[in-house]
Design an enzyme around this catalytic site. Sequence first.
Site, PDB file in Angstrom:
ATOM      1  N   ASP A 191      14.506   1.828   4.042  1.00 24.46           N
ATOM      2  CA  ASP A 191      13.968   1.298   2.788  1.00 24.46           C
ATOM      3  C   ASP A 191      14.316  -0.193   2.704  1.00 24.46           C
ATOM      4  OD1 ASP A 191      13.137   2.685  -0.206  1.00 24.46           O
ATOM      5  OD2 ASP A 191      13.860   0.609  -0.200  1.00 24.46           O
ATOM      6  N   ILE A 192      13.356  -0.987   2.259  1.00 24.83           N
ATOM      7  CA  ILE A 192      13.533  -2.438   2.232  1.00 24.83           C
ATOM      8  C   ILE A 192      14.540  -2.867   1.157  1.00 24.83           C
ATOM      9  CG2 ILE A 192      11.711  -3.078   0.586  1.00 24.83           C
ATOM     10  CD1 ILE A 192      10.746  -5.127   2.677  1.00 24.83           C
ATOM     11  N   ASN A 215       9.392  10.899  -5.408  1.00 20.51           N
ATOM     12  CA  ASN A 215       8.915  10.487  -6.725  1.00 20.51           C
ATOM     13  C   ASN A 215       7.401  10.659  -6.801  1.00 20.51           C
ATOM     14  OD1 ASN A 215      11.436   9.619  -7.797  1.00 20.51           O
ATOM     15  ND2 ASN A 215      11.314   7.782  -6.530  1.00 20.51           N
ATOM     16  N   VAL A 226       5.081   3.128  -4.675  1.00 14.99           N
ATOM     17  CA  VAL A 226       4.220   3.015  -3.493  1.00 14.99           C
ATOM     18  C   VAL A 226       3.435   4.317  -3.386  1.00 14.99           C
ATOM     19  CG1 VAL A 226       4.120   2.757  -0.992  1.00 14.99           C
ATOM     20  CG2 VAL A 226       5.824   1.467  -2.301  1.00 14.99           C
ATOM     21  N   HIS A 256       6.124   9.663   0.129  1.00 17.70           N
ATOM     22  CA  HIS A 256       7.305   9.360   0.942  1.00 17.70           C
ATOM     23  C   HIS A 256       8.494  10.140   0.416  1.00 17.70           C
ATOM     24  CE1 HIS A 256       6.829   6.418  -2.298  1.00 17.70           C
ATOM     25  NE2 HIS A 256       8.141   6.465  -2.422  1.00 17.70           N
ATOM     26  N   MET A 257       9.373  10.497   1.320  1.00 21.03           N
ATOM     27  CA  MET A 257      10.632  11.148   0.983  1.00 21.03           C
ATOM     28  C   MET A 257      11.751  10.131   1.193  1.00 21.03           C
ATOM     29  SD  MET A 257      12.451  14.307   3.004  1.00 21.03           S
ATOM     30  CE  MET A 257      11.409  15.624   2.368  1.00 21.03           C
ATOM     31  N   HIS A 258      12.534   9.876   0.128  1.00 17.37           N
ATOM     32  CA  HIS A 258      13.725   9.050   0.271  1.00 17.37           C
ATOM     33  C   HIS A 258      14.833   9.894   0.892  1.00 17.37           C
ATOM     34  CE1 HIS A 258      12.561   5.684  -2.541  1.00 17.37           C
ATOM     35  NE2 HIS A 258      11.749   6.628  -2.988  1.00 17.37           N
TER      36      HIS A 258
HETATM   37  P1  AMP Z   1       9.142   4.975  -4.991  1.00 11.75           P
HETATM   38  O1  AMP Z   1       9.727   4.455  -6.277  1.00 11.75           O
HETATM   39  O2  AMP Z   1       9.557   6.369  -4.691  1.00 11.75           O
HETATM   40  O3  AMP Z   1       7.642   4.760  -4.906  1.00 11.75           O
HETATM   41  O4  AMP Z   1       9.832   4.096  -3.866  1.00 11.75           O
HETATM   42  C1  AMP Z   1       9.190   3.208  -3.027  1.00 11.75           C
HETATM   43  C2  AMP Z   1      10.246   2.638  -2.122  1.00 11.75           C
HETATM   44  O5  AMP Z   1       9.606   1.918  -1.090  1.00 11.75           O
HETATM   45  C3  AMP Z   1      11.221   1.670  -2.804  1.00 11.75           C
HETATM   46  O6  AMP Z   1      12.548   2.161  -2.632  1.00 11.75           O
HETATM   47  C4  AMP Z   1      10.992   0.354  -2.071  1.00 11.75           C
HETATM   48  O7  AMP Z   1      12.183  -0.357  -1.879  1.00 11.75           O
HETATM   49  C5  AMP Z   1      10.395   0.825  -0.751  1.00 11.75           C
HETATM   50  N1  AMP Z   1       9.512  -0.113  -0.080  1.00 11.75           N
HETATM   51  C6  AMP Z   1       8.474  -0.783  -0.605  1.00 11.75           C
HETATM   52  N2  AMP Z   1       7.854  -1.511   0.332  1.00 11.75           N
HETATM   53  C7  AMP Z   1       8.522  -1.278   1.502  1.00 11.75           C
HETATM   54  C8  AMP Z   1       8.381  -1.730   2.834  1.00 11.75           C
HETATM   55  N3  AMP Z   1       7.416  -2.578   3.182  1.00 11.75           N
HETATM   56  N4  AMP Z   1       9.244  -1.289   3.763  1.00 11.75           N
HETATM   57  C9  AMP Z   1      10.240  -0.427   3.418  1.00 11.75           C
HETATM   58  N5  AMP Z   1      10.418   0.045   2.184  1.00 11.75           N
HETATM   59  C10 AMP Z   1       9.583  -0.370   1.232  1.00 11.75           C
END
Ligand code: AMP
Length: 113
Positions: A30-31, A87, A96, A100-102
Amino acid sequence: MEACPFCRIVRGQTDTRILYQDDLVTAFPDIRPIAPLHFLIVPNVHLESVNAVEAGHEAALGRMFTVARRLAETYHVTQSGYRLIVNTGPHAGQSVFHLHMHFIAGRHMPFRA
Ligand code: AMP
Ligand code: ZN
C-alpha cells in the site's frame, strides 16, 4: 492511459513493487501504509467492489485468501496475527474502485468491528 490505478499495476504499467502475481491475483505494498506491513491483494480482473462479485469470480477471490496466508508466512506474522479488510462503498471509506483486500500486520490493532 488506463484510468484504474490498480489495473495499471496489474499490467505492469507502473514501477510498483510486485510482491506476488499469478494468473488470478496481484499483491503489492500500500502506498500509504498504516502499519509496519500493509499490502493490497487484488483480483487481476477489474471489479469495482464486492457489489460486482459473481460466482465466476470465486477462483480469484479464493486465491486472494491463499495469497494472504502466504504473505503471513513470508513476513512471519502467522502467529502474531494480521487483519484482512475489504472496504465497500462510502460508509466503509472505499477510495479505489478496483476490489482489493488490505493485508495489515506488524502492530496491535485495537479497533474491532
Ligand atoms: P480503500 O479505502 O479500501 O479504497 O483503500 C485504498 C488503498 O489504496 C489506500 O490504502 C491507498 O493508500 C492505496 N493506494 C491508492 N493508490 C495506490 C497505489 N497507486 N499503489 C498502492 N496503493 C495505493
Ligand atoms: Zn481496475
